[in-house]
Design a protein around this motif. Structure first.
Motif, PDB file in Angstrom:
ATOM      1  N   VAL A 186       0.857  -1.188   0.000  1.00 18.43           N
ATOM      2  CA  VAL A 186       0.000   0.000   0.000  1.00 18.43           C
ATOM      3  C   VAL A 186       0.891   1.235   0.000  1.00 18.43           C
ATOM      4  O   VAL A 186       1.834   1.329   0.788  1.00 18.43           O
ATOM      5  CB  VAL A 186      -0.921   0.013   1.237  1.00 18.43           C
ATOM      6  N   GLY A 187       0.599   2.187  -0.897  1.00 18.58           N
ATOM      7  CA  GLY A 187       1.396   3.401  -0.987  1.00 18.58           C
ATOM      8  C   GLY A 187       0.588   4.629  -0.622  1.00 18.58           C
ATOM      9  O   GLY A 187      -0.509   4.851  -1.159  1.00 18.58           O
ATOM     10  N   VAL A 188       1.128   5.433   0.288  1.00 16.25           N
ATOM     11  CA  VAL A 188       0.493   6.675   0.712  1.00 16.25           C
ATOM     12  C   VAL A 188       1.306   7.835   0.156  1.00 16.25           C
ATOM     13  O   VAL A 188       2.515   7.906   0.389  1.00 16.25           O
ATOM     14  CB  VAL A 188       0.419   6.773   2.250  1.00 16.25           C
ATOM     15  N   GLY A 189       0.660   8.728  -0.571  1.00 17.80           N
ATOM     16  CA  GLY A 189       1.386   9.818  -1.204  1.00 17.80           C
ATOM     17  C   GLY A 189       0.936  11.193  -0.759  1.00 17.80           C
ATOM     18  O   GLY A 189      -0.259  11.502  -0.771  1.00 17.80           O
ATOM     19  N   ASP A 190       1.897  12.012  -0.346  1.00 13.95           N
ATOM     20  CA  ASP A 190       1.613  13.438  -0.128  1.00 13.95           C
ATOM     21  C   ASP A 190       1.966  14.138  -1.445  1.00 13.95           C
ATOM     22  O   ASP A 190       2.966  14.833  -1.562  1.00 13.95           O
ATOM     23  CB  ASP A 190       2.445  13.980   1.036  1.00 13.95           C
ATOM     24  N   THR A 191       1.122  13.902  -2.431  1.00 16.92           N
ATOM     25  CA  THR A 191       1.401  14.305  -3.809  1.00 16.92           C
ATOM     26  C   THR A 191       1.604  15.802  -3.956  1.00 16.92           C
ATOM     27  O   THR A 191       2.431  16.246  -4.762  1.00 16.92           O
ATOM     28  CB  THR A 191       0.246  13.838  -4.719  1.00 16.92           C
ATOM     29  N   MET A 192       0.874  16.583  -3.184  1.00 15.31           N
ATOM     30  CA  MET A 192       0.983  18.037  -3.287  1.00 15.31           C
ATOM     31  C   MET A 192       1.937  18.634  -2.260  1.00 15.31           C
ATOM     32  O   MET A 192       2.102  19.855  -2.205  1.00 15.31           O
ATOM     33  CB  MET A 192      -0.398  18.688  -3.140  1.00 15.31           C
ATOM     34  N   GLY A 193       2.554  17.798  -1.439  1.00 14.62           N
ATOM     35  CA  GLY A 193       3.473  18.315  -0.435  1.00 14.62           C
ATOM     36  C   GLY A 193       2.802  19.258   0.536  1.00 14.62           C
ATOM     37  O   GLY A 193       3.403  20.222   1.012  1.00 14.62           O
TER      38      GLY A 193
END
Length: 395
Positions: A173-180
């Motif tokens: 499972v990948g969690v992304g803070d795509t927008m920082g």
């Protein structure tokens, strides 16, 4: 901080995305052969996965992925796909299934569902399930759910996405803070929550961006919260303000392993050389003040600092330059003091009285132009020339 006194440090998997996320930033494009060369250099550092690219995006990414997948021997080859059948098929054709870590992007925020995709949550979950099921049926051994914009998605949407992906065959499972846009507290709490939804057999990876300069802090908060893998780039290259820098995570864990209860297997000494190769490939100027890799990250021209370092480098060097393939630099500028001048004189076999030191200081230290810095060797030659009487110092 994590209490690590009762157990051995966890080993954190390092997923390098310099050749995918790093490359897709403006002006960072690399040829397939260049990416192959860099992939082998990155693998040699001891990373666990090298992301070759987004095969469905271009023929060059297909070629690069094929070359890299055939050449890697210790690291996994990773690819990125949309939740689209043709994307998955293209990635598998390019990378095969041996040691392939295939990431499937999931639309994980209501903002993206409405304004980017224009689809319902049900549709997004259906396409995700079909894509992951296809990858699993094709024999891909490592399948990552890459939740785009996780930090802005509702917990209800995120949980449904995680459960759908795991049921379809995802292994990570990948969690992304795509927008920082997250703070460390927010991102750590999110990772801990998601970690609680997945079984121990499914690892958790994180992907952070640096829009507020918090990528490293958020990544370390994720490690504390139970992340098993971190996605990083050398020098922090990547979309907009970039990604979490590989060298910063690895360096921090090298010095603070007991604080975080975690460690990596990446070789710190070789990272700067590989970063230099990446900079050459994308014509990226070296920043002067970047952590660990900046031109002057291990340099000083300040007299007070130089006085201490000449006695013992430990006074102003917590991080050892040699550990990162770097060297200490004492530079002479108009903020330098008499200590560095006396040091050079002694090293040159000169015994100078205070009056001569003052005259040399006025001329060769205070007299430097604004912004001018020279190596100690230059100062040495200036002093020797002066003492030989070739430049007319009043004595």
């Amino acid at each position: 901080m994590t209490d690590s006194t009762s157990r051995a440090p966890r080993r954190i998997s390092i997923f390098d995305t310099s050749l995918r996320d790093g490359e897709q930033a403006p002006r960072n494009a690399m040829s397939p052969r260049t990416k192959l060369d860099l992939a082998l250099r990155i693998e040699a550092l001891g990373v666990d996965a090298v992301e070759a690219g987004f095969p469905a995006s271009s023929a060059k990414d297909v070629e690069a992925t094929r070359l890299i997948s055939e050449a890697l021997t210790t690291a996994r080859v990773a690819t990125l796909c949309r939740a689209v059948r043709s994307d998955v098929e293209t990635a598998v054709e390019a990378a095969g299934t041996r040691n392939h870590q295939l990431q499937v992007i999931a639309t994980a925020s209501e903002i993206h569902l409405e304004h980017k995709r224009g689809i319902t949550r049900r549709a997004a979950l259906r396409e995700l399930s079909e894509a992951i099921s296809l990858a699993s049926s094709l024999g891909v051994p490592f399948i990552t759910l890459a939740m785009e914009d996780s930090s802005r998605g509702s917990l209800d949407l995120l949980r449904a996405t995680v459960e759908t992906a795991l049921e379809a065959g995802a292994t990570q499972v990948g969690v992304g803070d795509t927008m920082g846009c997250s703070t460390p507290g927010e991102f750590g709490a999110l990772v801990a929550t998601v970690r609680g939804w997945a079984p121990a057999s499914a690892s958790l990876t994180v992907h952070c961006h640096n829009d507020f300069g918090l990528a490293l802090a958020n990544t370390m908060a994720a490690i504390e919260a139970g992340a098993d893998e971190v996605q990083v780039t050398l020098g922090g290259i990547g979309e907009r303000a970039g990604n979490t820098a590989l060298e910063e995570v690895v360096g921090l864990l090298a010095y603070k392993s007991e604080v975080y209860g975690a460690t990596t297997d990446v070789k710190t000494e070789g990272m700067y050389e590989v970063y230099t190769a990446i900079r050459a490939a994308i014509a990226l100027e070296e920043p002067r003040n970047k952590a660990l890799f900046g031109t002057y990250a291990f340099a000083t021209a300040a007299g007070m600092h130089q006085q201490g370092m000449l006695q013992n480098p430990l006074t102003y060097e917590y991080v050892e330059p040699s550990r990162f393939g770097r060297e200490t630099q004492l530079l002479v500028a108009r903020h330098s003091g008499r200590a560095v001048l006396r040091h050079v004189a002694v090293q040159s076999g000169l015994d100078l009285d205070d009056a001569t030191v003052d005259l040399l200081y006025d001329k060769y230290v205070l007299g430097r132009a604004d912004g001018e810095c020279v190596q100690l060797g230059v100062l040495r030659e200036e002093i020797l020339s002066e003492m030989a009487g070739t430049t007319g110092l009043a004595r």
